[in-house]
Write a protein that holds these residues in place. Structure first.
Motif, PDB file in Angstrom:
ATOM      1  N   GLU A 389       0.762  -0.598   0.154  1.00  0.00           N
ATOM      2  CA  GLU A 389      -0.263   0.284   0.166  1.00  0.00           C
ATOM      3  C   GLU A 389       0.593   1.105  -0.040  1.00  0.00           C
ATOM      4  O   GLU A 389       0.361   2.833   0.162  1.00  0.00           O
ATOM      5  N   ILE A 390       2.016   1.266   0.059  1.00  0.00           N
ATOM      6  CA  ILE A 390       2.975   2.086  -0.032  1.00  0.00           C
ATOM      7  C   ILE A 390       3.286   2.970  -1.951  1.00  0.00           C
ATOM      8  O   ILE A 390       3.220   2.365  -2.549  1.00  0.00           O
ATOM      9  N   ASP A 391       3.125   4.097  -1.597  1.00  0.00           N
ATOM     10  CA  ASP A 391       3.010   4.753  -2.719  1.00  0.00           C
ATOM     11  C   ASP A 391       4.581   5.726  -2.558  1.00  0.00           C
ATOM     12  O   ASP A 391       4.789   7.025  -1.944  1.00  0.00           O
ATOM     13  N   THR A 392       5.499   5.182  -4.010  1.00  0.00           N
ATOM     14  CA  THR A 392       6.641   5.336  -2.998  1.00  0.00           C
ATOM     15  C   THR A 392       7.037   7.565  -3.569  1.00  0.00           C
ATOM     16  O   THR A 392       7.539   8.208  -2.531  1.00  0.00           O
ATOM     17  N   GLU A 393       5.773   8.011  -3.591  1.00  0.00           N
ATOM     18  CA  GLU A 393       6.006  10.122  -4.473  1.00  0.00           C
ATOM     19  C   GLU A 393       5.122  10.079  -2.517  1.00  0.00           C
ATOM     20  O   GLU A 393       5.676  11.459  -2.078  1.00  0.00           O
ATOM     21  N   GLU A 394       4.870   9.553  -1.853  1.00  0.00           N
ATOM     22  CA  GLU A 394       4.407   9.408  -0.770  1.00  0.00           C
ATOM     23  C   GLU A 394       4.136   9.071   0.100  1.00  0.00           C
ATOM     24  O   GLU A 394       3.881   7.874   0.259  1.00  0.00           O
ATOM     25  N   TYR A 395       5.634   8.774   1.232  1.00  0.00           N
ATOM     26  CA  TYR A 395       6.090   7.232   1.462  1.00  0.00           C
ATOM     27  C   TYR A 395       5.039   7.155   2.985  1.00  0.00           C
ATOM     28  O   TYR A 395       4.809   6.395   2.912  1.00  0.00           O
TER      29      TYR A 395
END
Length: 836
Positions: A389-395
């Motif tokens: 569920e991680i978004d690397t842009e909004e870690y």
């Protein structure tokens, strides 16, 4: 395969034979207990004049017809090494006894027949028992009389000392006679014809004490050629074993580590006794290029596992401190998630301050749940899939949102829930590790002068004492005295820290506050602890003052263990969920449910309720009937407004709302220890902002992209996942092609990702030398990222400005991938293959 019953002495005295203990075998771990039992059997069979004593089987691999190019015939032992090694140690003890007692003939016989190959030339072929680990040095030391100079602890040396202490002039020949009577089953396997792994598994499915990691090590190494065995053992497996170890307890944690790795990989927690089985399923084809890359990945993750289980090895003070707290709270369920987060730190996706924030967030999540009394078993599933569920842009924000979306038994407790629980919770009679954690962090929040609350001199002090005197009674109203004693005695507002607990004891508040006997400043007034600061400024300990102190501690609690301040849109999950994790079923329909692995297509909660109740009743009707406080069951339909038959003339009430049905099912599943057996999937429609879970959107995107790539013979063996990326090997270990999606970016990347930083930089530089040729073939410039402070390197091209959450823009992403990926691979392939 050939099996023969044989005397052990005939096996051991065979000329020009060497018994090889391969590197994939577990360490020699027989102790004096097993040696004492073996020696007892050996002496007993001789004294009772029995013809034989059976000691089990010895299984070995040989190379078929003996080759004259080899000086000795090597028999690779795959089962029975513990017995074989122990008998050799006993023969060494007999040899040394005979030599030291000048029984020369017997000493020569034992040495030349059972311990050495007398007429071979190569030194490495002299010993009949060939060990490839640290036991070899210990064995040589006892054989040649150098054990006193061998300072390392070894079971070989310990067992030799035991046998040496047991052998006497009276029993020397009895032991030799007993050894002559030992028989075993010799099972010989021919390399290339028999399947040693399968035979090994069948032998060890009968209860022999092999750990899951033993079986995995054998699976990885057993069918390799000796040279390749040595290489993989030294470069991959040995580092894994060193990293996955509790350095304090000196115990192996390899099985636990592999279980956490499989959880991260499969988003499914394997049973502790099925780790080997799941590992085998994952790597059915050990010949594929990705297999060796995966072994490198496991090794790389083991470096981080060492940090998780041994925080003292971490250099950065902040990370070390937070990991120590996580260890103390035993939040081991977070390890699968943290393995990949630490890997992201090493690869430059996040920085140390972000990692520290994540470690604090995990503590806040787990500690709040402890305070409100939520069960810990649901945390397994939370952390099992959290990384997807991680978004690397909004870690960090994406992690916070993911945790805040959890509902039911997996929820992140709110501030109000904390207030209600914290005020009344007994925080004195809890595990000492939890109690010390609570008081250490409360005391030291924003405190530049750190107070070591683990100091034996500092203990927990009850302000209103556990054994109050009559003076306490006289100073409080009857109601307040009763509230203190019955309700608030062990709550946080009535607890503090003191280095003078014994002196303060059950004295009145005023005495506790001002005590200064002998000028030793025992009272709260003289304390430098934050927890006593409020107590300095009041003159009596009453319920109103307790409530004021509680508010102060509560506010401090919220600063230490905050809840994420994120704005969440209402989302409806279209994922399968355990019923304990699912949102309330009000106004919801099911798509299906799964009970005990049976998938039932059903949209009505009521029908699921009836189905599960009847299944549980058939499984354990006695418990169901006796558990009337959960569900009323009788044989009289008239007892209910709308009776429905359960089974065999038993009825229950069916006219209840869906929420109550869920409550009853959860209670019954808990009672029968079947909490993991009921999975539901709700039907979904548009939410108030048109969004669904990001993880499911990713899987949906990959599901429609992969068929397009398959037509181009790309990513053919890759399945859609909920991860933000998919990868496939580039034809050489440690190098892979990756497609990744963020909210605004589509990326094609060549990643160089071995566990060795120097190797990655070397590969990168060798590719970079050919930069102009590669970019000429591709027809555009490429972004080359050596990432000098990170372990990995990457080379990439990107498409920006496309909103991933807008499905109408997916065609643009698809065109980018299907057009550019073949060109990207074509440009890099010859230069990547030249790295071999």
């Amino acid at each position: 395969m050939k099996a023969t019953e044989l005397q052990i002495i005939n096996f051991l005295q065979a000329p020009k034979v060497q018994f090889v203990i391969p590197i994939y075998q577990r360490n020699y771990d027989w102790t004096i207990t097993e040696c004492r039992e073996l020696l007892k059997d050996i002496i007993q069979v001789a004294e009772e004049n029995r013809p034989s004593h059976f000691i089990g089987s010895i299984v070995f691999i040989h190379d078929g017809v003996y080759s004259s190019s080899n000086e000795v015939k090597e028999l690779v032992i795959i089962d029975g090494q513990q017995r074989l090694t122990t008998i050799n140690i006993l023969y060494v003890s007999l040899y040394r006894f005979a030599k030291e007692n000048r029984i020369g003939e017997d000493a020569d016989m034992v040495y030349e027949m059972f311990l050495t190959n007398k007429y071979v030339q190569k030194e490495s072929s002299k010993l009949k028992l060939k060990q490839t680990d640290r036991n070899a040095d210990a064995f040589k030391a006892i054989l040649y009389g150098n054990e006193k100079s061998f300072n390392e602890y070894s079971n070989v040396k310990e067992n030799f000392n035991f046998f040496s202490g047991e052998i006497t002039t009276e029993n020397f020949r009895t032991i030799l006679d007993g050894l002559n009577r030992l028989i075993f089953v010799e099972v010989s396997l021919e390399r290339g014809k028999d399947d040693p792994q399968r035979i090994f598994e069948s032998l060890n499915s009968t209860g022999l004490d092999l750990s899951q990691s033993d079986l995995i090590r054998n699976f990885i190494l057993m069918d390799l050629q000796p040279i390749e065995q040595d290489r993989i053992f030294e470069s991959i497996w040995s580092p894994i074993e060193e990293n996955a170890k509790d350095l304090v307890k000196k115990t192996s944690l390899v099985s636990d580590f592999i279980r956490d790795y499989l959880t991260l990989k499969n988003k499914k927690i394997p049973n502790k006794n099925k780790v080997y089985h799941e590992f085998k399923l994952l790597f059915r084809d050990k010949n594929q290029v990705g297999y060796h890359q995966e072994l490198e990945d496991i090794k790389s993750l083991s470096v981080h596992y060492k940090k998780l289980v041994n925080p003292s090895t971490v250099i950065d003070k902040q990370i070390r401190k937070e990991l120590e707290y996580i260890n103390r709270l035993e939040i081991n369920v977070a390890y699968p998630f943290l393995l990949q987060v630490f890997e992201d730190l090493e690869n430059g996706l996040i920085e140390i301050p972000e990692l520290v924030r994540i470690l604090k967030l995990i503590q806040s999540f787990a500690w709040r749940r402890f305070i409100v009394g939520l069960a810990t078993n649901s945390l397994n599933k939370v952390f099992m899939s959290l990384y997807s569920e991680i978004d690397t842009e909004e870690y960090i924000l994406s992690i916070e949102k993911a945790l805040m979306r959890k509902g039911g038994s997996s929820k992140f407790p709110t501030n109000e829930e904390i207030r209600l629980a914290l005020k009344d919770k007994d925080l004195y009679n809890i595990q000492s590790k939890n109690r010390s954690y609570l008081f250490e962090l409360l005391e030291n929040h924003n405190n530049k002068e750190y107070v070591d609350t683990s100091n034996d001199a500092i203990t927990i002090e009850h302000i209103f004492p556990r054994t109050p005197t009559d003076e306490w009674k006289s100073q409080l109203t009857r109601e307040q005295f009763s509230e203190f004693k019955e309700k608030y005695l062990n709550t946080i507002a009535n607890l503090t820290l003191s280095g003078n607990n014994g002196a303060l004891s059950n004295k009145t508040f005023q005495e506790k506050k001002t005590m200064n006997q002998g000028g030793n400043e025992q009272g709260y007034l003289h304390s430098r602890l934050w927890l006593n600061s409020f107590l300095k400024n009041i003159d009596e300990w009453t319920i109103p003052n307790l409530e004021k102190r509680f508010e102060i501690i509560y506010e401090r609690f919220l600063k230490i263990w905050p809840i994420p301040e994120v704005v969440l849109f209402e989302e409806q999950s279209d994922e399968e969920q355990n019923i304990f994790d699912a949102e309330k079923p009000t106004f919801r329909k099911l798509e299906y449910f799964i009970f005990e692995d049976n998938k039932i297509e059903e949209d009505a909660v009521a029908q699921m309720y009836f189905y599960v109740l009847r299944s549980l009743f058939k499984k354990n009707s006695e418990v169901m009937v006796s558990g009337q406080d959960i569900l009323k069951i009788t044989r009289k339909p008239s007892d209910f407004r709308e009776a429905r038959e359960l089974d065999n003339g038993w009825y229950f009430e069916s006219n209840i709302d869906s929420n109550t049905k869920f409550v009853i099912l959860k209670k019954l599943l808990t009672l029968l220890e079947m909490e993991e057996e009921l999975i539901i999937k709700y039907q979904t429609g548009p939410t108030n902002n048109g969004e669904t879970g990001t993880a499911m959107i990713r899987k949906k995107y990959w599901s429609q992209l992969l068929p397009l790539l398959h037509k181009l013979n790309l990513f053919e063996n890759i399945n859609a996942t909920k991860d933000p990326w998919i990868s496939e090997g580039a034809g050489i270990a440690c190098v892979q092609y990756t497609l990744s999606n963020t909210k605004s970016c589509a990326r094609i990347e060549l990643g160089i990702i071995s566990s060795q930083k120097d190797l990655n930089k070397s590969y990168f530089n060798r590719l970079y030398i050919n930069r102009s040729q590669i970019e000429s073939i591709l027809g555009q410039q490429v972004e080359w990222q050596e990432l000098p402070n990170s372990k990995m390197c990457r080379i990439k091209i990107e498409l920006h400005g496309i909103n991933f959450l807008d499905e109408s823009s997916w065609d643009i992403r698809n065109d980018f991938y299907t057009e550019m990926l073949p060109r990207f691979k074509n440009a890099f392939h010859p230069y990547v293959m030249a790295l071999k």
